[in-house]
Scaffold this motif. Structure first.
Motif, PDB file in Angstrom:
ATOM      1  N   GLU A 411       1.115  -1.396  -0.265  1.00  0.00           N
ATOM      2  CA  GLU A 411       0.404  -0.226  -0.198  1.00  0.00           C
ATOM      3  C   GLU A 411       0.572   0.774  -0.435  1.00  0.00           C
ATOM      4  OE1 GLU A 411      -3.812   1.970  -0.398  1.00  0.00           O
ATOM      5  OE2 GLU A 411      -3.235  -0.092   0.066  1.00  0.00           O
ATOM      6  N   ALA A 412       2.108   1.244   0.943  1.00  0.00           N
ATOM      7  CA  ALA A 412       3.162   2.366   0.908  1.00  0.00           C
ATOM      8  C   ALA A 412       3.404   3.036  -0.209  1.00  0.00           C
ATOM      9  CB  ALA A 412       4.092   1.736   1.205  1.00  0.00           C
ATOM     10  N   ALA A 413       4.014   1.542  -1.048  1.00  0.00           N
ATOM     11  CA  ALA A 413       4.639   1.892  -2.763  1.00  0.00           C
ATOM     12  C   ALA A 413       3.179   2.391  -3.629  1.00  0.00           C
ATOM     13  CB  ALA A 413       4.736   0.079  -3.564  1.00  0.00           C
ATOM     14  N   LEU A 414       2.256   1.714  -3.802  1.00  0.00           N
ATOM     15  CA  LEU A 414       0.980   2.412  -4.307  1.00  0.00           C
ATOM     16  C   LEU A 414       0.690   3.391  -3.710  1.00  0.00           C
ATOM     17  CD1 LEU A 414      -2.268  -0.385  -4.110  1.00  0.00           C
ATOM     18  CD2 LEU A 414      -0.045  -0.572  -5.959  1.00  0.00           C
ATOM     19  N   ILE A 415       0.906   4.544  -2.693  1.00  0.00           N
ATOM     20  CA  ILE A 415       0.522   5.789  -2.398  1.00  0.00           C
ATOM     21  C   ILE A 415       2.277   6.364  -3.248  1.00  0.00           C
ATOM     22  CG2 ILE A 415       0.242   7.563  -0.659  1.00  0.00           C
ATOM     23  CD1 ILE A 415      -0.754   5.096   1.597  1.00  0.00           C
ATOM     24  N   ALA A 416       3.083   6.048  -3.195  1.00  0.00           N
ATOM     25  CA  ALA A 416       3.907   6.628  -3.191  1.00  0.00           C
ATOM     26  C   ALA A 416       4.135   6.880  -4.818  1.00  0.00           C
ATOM     27  CB  ALA A 416       5.396   6.103  -3.245  1.00  0.00           C
ATOM     28  N   ALA A 417       4.046   6.037  -5.646  1.00  0.00           N
ATOM     29  CA  ALA A 417       3.758   5.823  -6.740  1.00  0.00           C
ATOM     30  C   ALA A 417       2.350   6.738  -7.239  1.00  0.00           C
ATOM     31  CB  ALA A 417       3.289   4.730  -7.789  1.00  0.00           C
ATOM     32  N   ARG A 418       1.248   6.983  -6.875  1.00  0.00           N
ATOM     33  CA  ARG A 418       0.515   7.812  -6.897  1.00  0.00           C
ATOM     34  C   ARG A 418       0.627   9.412  -6.551  1.00  0.00           C
ATOM     35  NH1 ARG A 418      -2.907   6.365  -2.631  1.00  0.00           N
ATOM     36  NH2 ARG A 418      -4.012   4.364  -4.327  1.00  0.00           N
ATOM     37  N   LYS A 419       1.558   9.445  -5.890  1.00  0.00           N
ATOM     38  CA  LYS A 419       2.190  11.296  -6.004  1.00  0.00           C
ATOM     39  C   LYS A 419       2.845  11.465  -7.026  1.00  0.00           C
ATOM     40  CE  LYS A 419       0.679  11.100  -0.870  1.00  0.00           C
ATOM     41  NZ  LYS A 419       1.649  11.323   0.350  1.00  0.00           N
ATOM     42  N   ASN A 420       3.660  10.658  -7.591  1.00  0.00           N
ATOM     43  CA  ASN A 420       4.599  10.466  -8.788  1.00  0.00           C
ATOM     44  C   ASN A 420       6.140  10.604  -8.107  1.00  0.00           C
ATOM     45  OD1 ASN A 420       2.361  10.239 -10.088  1.00  0.00           O
ATOM     46  ND2 ASN A 420       2.313  12.616 -10.325  1.00  0.00           N
ATOM     47  N   LYS A 421       5.956   9.798  -6.947  1.00  0.00           N
ATOM     48  CA  LYS A 421       7.668   9.662  -6.608  1.00  0.00           C
ATOM     49  C   LYS A 421       8.494   8.957  -6.864  1.00  0.00           C
ATOM     50  CE  LYS A 421       5.596  11.533  -1.906  1.00  0.00           C
ATOM     51  NZ  LYS A 421       5.369  10.993  -0.355  1.00  0.00           N
ATOM     52  N   GLU A 425       8.737   6.747   0.780  1.00  0.00           N
ATOM     53  CA  GLU A 425       8.967   8.107   2.247  1.00  0.00           C
ATOM     54  C   GLU A 425       8.879   7.051   3.010  1.00  0.00           C
ATOM     55  OE1 GLU A 425       8.462  12.335   0.797  1.00  0.00           O
ATOM     56  OE2 GLU A 425      10.257  11.377  -0.736  1.00  0.00           O
ATOM     57  N   HIS A 426       9.082   7.466   4.212  1.00  0.00           N
ATOM     58  CA  HIS A 426       9.100   7.219   5.607  1.00  0.00           C
ATOM     59  C   HIS A 426       6.862   7.551   5.502  1.00  0.00           C
ATOM     60  CE1 HIS A 426       9.068   5.834   9.999  1.00  0.00           C
ATOM     61  NE2 HIS A 426       8.303   6.624  10.161  1.00  0.00           N
ATOM     62  N   GLN A 427       7.015   8.879   5.071  1.00  0.00           N
ATOM     63  CA  GLN A 427       5.494   9.528   5.679  1.00  0.00           C
ATOM     64  C   GLN A 427       4.650   8.600   4.954  1.00  0.00           C
ATOM     65  OE1 GLN A 427       4.674  11.670   7.448  1.00  0.00           O
ATOM     66  NE2 GLN A 427       2.426  10.890   7.150  1.00  0.00           N
ATOM     67  N   ASP A 428       5.078   8.099   3.418  1.00  0.00           N
ATOM     68  CA  ASP A 428       3.799   6.927   2.738  1.00  0.00           C
ATOM     69  C   ASP A 428       3.601   5.516   3.248  1.00  0.00           C
ATOM     70  OD1 ASP A 428       4.000   8.553   0.450  1.00  0.00           O
ATOM     71  OD2 ASP A 428       6.377   7.643  -0.176  1.00  0.00           O
ATOM     72  N   PHE A 429       4.375   5.289   4.234  1.00  0.00           N
ATOM     73  CA  PHE A 429       4.060   4.280   4.922  1.00  0.00           C
ATOM     74  C   PHE A 429       3.808   4.066   6.211  1.00  0.00           C
ATOM     75  CE2 PHE A 429       8.471   2.590   3.841  1.00  0.00           C
ATOM     76  CZ  PHE A 429       8.273   0.867   3.493  1.00  0.00           C
ATOM     77  N   LEU A 430       3.351   5.573   7.194  1.00  0.00           N
ATOM     78  CA  LEU A 430       2.350   5.686   8.115  1.00  0.00           C
ATOM     79  C   LEU A 430       1.495   6.356   7.078  1.00  0.00           C
ATOM     80  CD1 LEU A 430       4.775   8.366  10.056  1.00  0.00           C
ATOM     81  CD2 LEU A 430       4.076   6.066  10.075  1.00  0.00           C
ATOM     82  N   ASP A 431       1.094   6.849   5.423  1.00  0.00           N
ATOM     83  CA  ASP A 431      -0.484   6.882   5.545  1.00  0.00           C
ATOM     84  C   ASP A 431      -0.944   5.651   4.764  1.00  0.00           C
ATOM     85  OD1 ASP A 431       0.139   9.593   5.144  1.00  0.00           O
ATOM     86  OD2 ASP A 431       0.585   9.844   3.397  1.00  0.00           O
ATOM     87  N   ALA A 432       0.140   4.321   4.263  1.00  0.00           N
ATOM     88  CA  ALA A 432      -0.355   3.620   4.415  1.00  0.00           C
ATOM     89  C   ALA A 432      -0.953   2.517   5.975  1.00  0.00           C
ATOM     90  CB  ALA A 432       0.892   2.499   3.609  1.00  0.00           C
ATOM     91  N   VAL A 433      -0.515   3.349   7.635  1.00  0.00           N
ATOM     92  CA  VAL A 433      -1.522   2.128   8.228  1.00  0.00           C
ATOM     93  C   VAL A 433      -2.621   3.104   8.189  1.00  0.00           C
ATOM     94  CG1 VAL A 433      -0.647   1.854  10.560  1.00  0.00           C
ATOM     95  CG2 VAL A 433       1.114   1.800   9.254  1.00  0.00           C
TER      96      VAL A 433
END
Length: 655
Positions: A411-421, A425-433
């Motif tokens: 989920e963290a990888a999907l969030i980072a990809a959605r933001k075109n990163k 990053e660490h915040q992506d993991f927190l957003d995934a949780v």
């Protein structure tokens, strides 16, 4: 270059033989035979004048009358030397033994009369022959309805027997009783090893022992010991039971049969027992070997407990056969059975006894160190940023299983990809949780300013009380951004305790009631948004009184039955029930009053925190330290998220 060729070869799909291809080849051969032997390829259709012109030249050797309507004209060898027949010899399908011409004459009687007159008039020497001829295609179409009926019957029988051409032994109607187990041996090696299984050290140690039994059995049998018959992997969903079994397949170096408990279930009577017999027969032929049955509760449920609703005789017959194969007469082969389930409580006692499943291996939820090891496994394939702190992520995920952590990383990888990163990053993991535990952020949810203020003070009340109490979990993050069904959420940092003392439970109850206490102090009103808080503290108080014996009035008594047989029995009198209700209510009200007193003493700080929360919507531990100062208590570790669910009748008041 050679490596790339090897990789291409390994990536090429393997050739799989299908018996339907044989039917197709035979059909094509028959069509080809009919096509190339057809007279239409070699003969040329002619008119009546042309026919008698050829006939009168005395070049005809014979005339074959086919089906009383067509005359096939055969020429003699001398005729093909003439220039008038060169167009026939130039054909690619020319054959002297085939008819040169075909003539549709109409009425047979008149035609035979004309042939007789021409033969006498010109002294011709041809022969006449009558034959009946049928086409292979005509015969095929005549039998086509019967062929279609047979094909439909075969199709449905194959579907009923468990699959099509690729279904293995059980896919054929005559092999329906064969085992559906997948075999992994030297030809089909499993790549998963114990290195790929992070955490689960105790379970891995026990399973490693089983692998060692099979690799060097003489080491144990020389001392008079016997190889165990089976091991049962028990644990919550997602803890890695099936993964551990795959690792056994990769490490063992012996044939490994893998299947699910539902593979024994079939609509035909006796099929399950037959498949069990065939499975153990195959395993014995390849012994030493391992059989792995995933979700064994599909066939291993306790017998005789469903007499009110009617028993499942077929499932019980399958279980009886499994019991016999595991420890009956003639079971001296080196076959070990591994099984996995998350419902060990429903399994039959005969299946669980020593001699069948000699050992039960509990696969628990990972602790903080094991979670960190699991993270290390799942981040190998990810592109991480420099700020990712795996140790902190392990602290933030108490109660997460291995499957949950894998889902979080994805989920963290999907969030980072959605933001075109370019990296995660660490915040992506927190957003995934947040996404996994709380749900998707509801940006379009309509909340009035009054409701938002109520939610802010409610969450600020939780944060303030938990910060002031020694045994309550300190806050890490508070948000009033709606997610899923929750209108607000708070992150805490509880210790992962093995045992809990009375003071610790009372402090947790007080912190849980801090939200409603804050509403009472600030607005002098309470809302329905504290439903989940009340549900939590009521369960905690009831457990303290009736389960753990932590109440002085009721005493050191527990009414908990671990066997689960007290569903329809109340193990105490009406007088005791009344006392239990009073003690639960007294305990909850005492903690509510305690929370109000704490918040009254810190009302200014509570208001400051709530106003900051209304402004920022999300606040962290640093913001609390600026308002309250450093927490005077020693903090224990890991992180937990509490979500309060607003009920339908709460009118979205909060929480």
């Amino acid at each position: 270059m050679n490596d790339s060729k090897k990789n291409n070869k390994t990536n090429m799909p393997k050739f799989k033989f299908n018996f339907y291809w044989v039917y197709g080849a035979i059909f094509l051969l028959l069509i080809g035979f009919q096509f190339f032997n057809s007279s239409n390829l070699t003969s040329k259709e002619i008119t009546k004048n042309k026919f008698f012109e050829v006939l009168n030249t005395n070049d005809v050797s014979k005339i074959v009358i086919v089906n009383k309507g067509v005359a096939q004209v055969y020429l003699n060898d001398d005729a093909y030397k003439k220039d008038s027949y060169k167009d026939l010899t130039k054909s690619a399908f020319f054959n002297k033994n085939s008819p040169a011409y075909e003539y549709n004459f109409g009425d047979l009687q008149n035609f035979e009369k004309q042939l007789a007159e021409a033969k006498l008039a010109s002294d011709l020497t041809f022969d006449i022959k009558n034959i009946e001829q049928t086409s292979l295609l005509d015969q095929f179409f005549a039998f086509l309805p019967f062929i279609l009926l047979i094909a439909i019957w075969l199709f449905f029988m194959r579907r009923m027997s468990g699959g099509g051409a690729g279904a293995g032994g059980g896919g054929q109607i005559f092999n329906i009783g064969k085992s559906k187990a997948k075999l992994f041996d030297n030809d089909t090696k499993v790549k998963t090893t114990f290195k790929d299984v992070a955490g689960l050290e105790g379970a891995k140690e026990e399973v490693q022992e089983i692998v060692d039994f099979l690799k060097s059995p003489e080491k144990y049998t020389s001392l008079g010991g016997k190889i165990p018959k089976g091991a049962l992997l028990v644990g919550s969903p997602g803890t890695g039971k099936t993964l551990l079994a795959k690792a056994v397949a990769g490490e063992a170096g012996v044939p490994f049969f893998s299947l699910s408990g539902s593979d024994f279930v079939e609509m035909f009577v006796g099929v399950g027992a037959s498949r069990v017999r065939d499975l153990f027969k195959q395993a014995a032929q390849k012994s030493p070997s391992i059989i792995f049955i995933d979700e064994i509760d599909a066939i291993g449920r306790a017998r005789g407990k469903n007499s009110m609703t009617g028993g499942n005789d077929e499932r019980e017959n399958t279980l009886n056969q499994l019991l016999t194969e595991m420890d009956g007469f003639g079971t001296d082969t080196n076959v070990i059975v591994l099984a996995a389930t998350n419902r060990a409580d429903v399994l039959d006692k005969a299946l669980m006894r020593a001699g069948r499943f000699d050992r039960q291996i509990f696969v628990d939820l990972p602790d903080i160190n094991e979670r960190q090891a699991i993270f290390e496994v799942h981040i190998k394939s990810l592109k991480l940023g420099d700020d990712v702190n795996i140790e902190f992520l392990a602290q933030q995920t108490p109660g997460f299983s291995g499957a949950d952590i894998a889902n979080m990383c994805n989920e963290a990888a999907l969030i980072a990809a959605r933001k075109n990163k370019k990296s995660i990053e660490h915040q992506d993991f927190l957003d995934a949780v947040d996404r996994i535990v709380g749900g998707l952020e509801k940006k379009n949810k309509v909340i009035t300013p009054k409701e938002k203020k109520t939610i802010a003070y409610h969450e600020a009340g939780h944060a303030t009380v938990s910060w002031m109490l020694e045994h309550a979990a300190p806050l890490v993050k508070v948000t009033i951004v709606p997610r899923g069904q929750s209108l607000g959420a708070a992150w805490y940092l509880p210790a992962e305790r093995m045992i809990v003392q009375t003071e610790q439970m009372l402090d947790e109850m007080c912190a849980t009631l801090g939200g409603r206490a804050a509403e009472k102090i600030i607005f002098n009103k309470i809302s329905t948004g504290a439903l989940s808080d009340l549900e939590k503290v009521t369960k905690q108080a009831r457990a303290m009184v009736t389960v753990y014996g932590l109440n002085e009035e009721v005493g050191n008594i527990t009414y908990y039955d671990s066997s689960g047989n007290d569903a329809f029995v109340k193990p105490y009198s009406e007088e005791t029930a009344s006392k239990i209700d009073k003690e639960i209510s007294k305990m909850i009200e005492a903690q509510y009053i305690r929370a109000i007193e704490l918040l009254e003493n810190n009302k200014e700080k509570l208001t400051t925190l709530a106003e900051l929360l209304l402004e920022k919507e999300v606040i962290f531990k640093d913001d609390l330290e600026k308002i309250f100062g450093k927490r005077p208590f020693i903090e224990e570790a890991p992180v937990k998220k509490e979500i309060k669910i607003a009920t339908e009748d709460s009118e979205k008041k909060e929480d």
